[in-house]
Design an enzyme around this catalytic site. Sequence first.
Site, mmCIF file in Angstrom:
data_model
loop_
_atom_site.group_PDB
_atom_site.id
_atom_site.type_symbol
_atom_site.label_atom_id
_atom_site.label_comp_id
_atom_site.label_asym_id
_atom_site.label_seq_id
_atom_site.Cartn_x
_atom_site.Cartn_y
_atom_site.Cartn_z
ATOM 1 C CB SER A 12 34.738 -9.292 -16.256
ATOM 2 O OG SER A 12 34.114 -8.684 -17.414
ATOM 3 C CG HIS A 37 31.911 -12.854 -16.375
ATOM 4 N ND1 HIS A 37 30.812 -13.394 -15.773
ATOM 5 C CD2 HIS A 37 31.351 -11.528 -16.624
ATOM 6 C CE1 HIS A 37 29.734 -12.549 -15.666
ATOM 7 N NE2 HIS A 37 30.104 -11.517 -16.274
ATOM 8 C CG ASP A 39 30.748 -9.060 -18.890
ATOM 9 O OD1 ASP A 39 29.585 -9.294 -18.121
ATOM 10 O OD2 ASP A 39 31.907 -8.500 -18.374
ATOM 11 C CG MET A 41 27.449 -5.215 -22.416
ATOM 12 S SD MET A 41 28.167 -3.892 -21.651
ATOM 13 C CE MET A 41 29.079 -4.642 -20.482
ATOM 14 C CG HIS A 70 26.658 -11.051 -17.544
ATOM 15 N ND1 HIS A 70 26.885 -9.987 -16.769
ATOM 16 C CD2 HIS A 70 25.158 -10.737 -17.628
ATOM 17 C CE1 HIS A 70 26.050 -9.280 -16.220
ATOM 18 N NE2 HIS A 70 25.102 -9.596 -16.978
ATOM 19 C CG MET A 72 24.271 -7.368 -19.572
ATOM 20 S SD MET A 72 26.038 -6.616 -19.074
ATOM 21 C CE MET A 72 26.947 -7.831 -19.504
ATOM 22 C CG MET A 141 23.981 -7.236 -12.539
ATOM 23 S SD MET A 141 25.273 -7.962 -13.233
ATOM 24 C CE MET A 141 26.292 -6.404 -13.432
ATOM 25 N N GLY A 146 26.682 -2.800 -17.828
ATOM 26 C CA GLY A 146 26.985 -1.817 -19.174
ATOM 27 C C GLY A 146 28.518 -1.441 -19.004
ATOM 28 N N GLY A 148 32.388 -1.762 -16.790
ATOM 29 C CA GLY A 148 33.349 -2.164 -15.700
ATOM 30 C C GLY A 148 33.808 -0.877 -15.056
ATOM 31 C CG ASP A 179 29.498 -8.898 -13.060
ATOM 32 O OD1 ASP A 179 30.457 -8.417 -12.945
ATOM 33 O OD2 ASP A 179 28.758 -9.133 -13.996
ATOM 34 N N GLY A 201 36.690 -7.789 -13.453
ATOM 35 C CA GLY A 201 37.373 -7.395 -14.387
ATOM 36 C C GLY A 201 38.697 -6.553 -13.925
#
Length: 222
Positions: A12, A37, A39, A41, A70, A72, A141, A146, A148, A179, A201
Amino acid sequence: MSSAAKPLIAPSILAADFARLGEEARAVEAAGADWLHVDVMDGHFVPNITIGPDVVKALRPLVSIPFDVHLMISPADPYLEAFRAAGADYISVHPEAGPHLNRTLKQIRNVGAKAGVVFNPSTPPETIEWMMDEVDLILVMSINPGFGGQVFMDSQLAKIERLRAMIDATGRDIPLEVDGGVTPLTAPRCIAAGATALVAGTAVFKGGPSAYAANISALRGD
Ligand code: DX5
Ligand code: ZN
């Protein structure tokens, strides 16, 4: 069946040095990463803000491994095309991000990506019982999304087992990814429960570039 197989490792980039993101992506690919990966957000669906399609687009030409994006964000539907155009191979969404998960999954395939569903710790496996045909990736998850660096939630292992059985019943080879808080200690437990892919991550990026290959090997169980 999957307990003996080596998992795919998806670093990540949330834990990378953002000032050197391109070099970091190249370094983890060179160190043996299978997927990258990403993330995404929005500060609304989760209490943090990260990156958007332009960053994916900038990174895409630097590495050749698949991009595991991914999302979010809520809503997700208006951004699917942009992430695909930027180079996303897998696009995963949380069921809670919109009112019509089935429609969203179809839309992800329509834009040409593989469709993933992400399970929050409280999301039950049955959420996808009636749409296994529309799913190309399942992501469990093992933390609340939100941030790491959180601690792995043991409670999610039983969910991984349940989803493994649901995947096996389809006869399709749907990757089952975990994850959050994945380390060399928690990874074998995820694999034993039926996971085939691991996001990490902190456990990949700790120690800087010279440590990435050893960090990835440790997660893979080499
Ligand atoms: C959190 C992200 C994770 C995160 C994992 O919402 O989805 O991908 O980067 O970080 P670690 O491996 O440090 O738990
Ligand atoms: Zn993630």
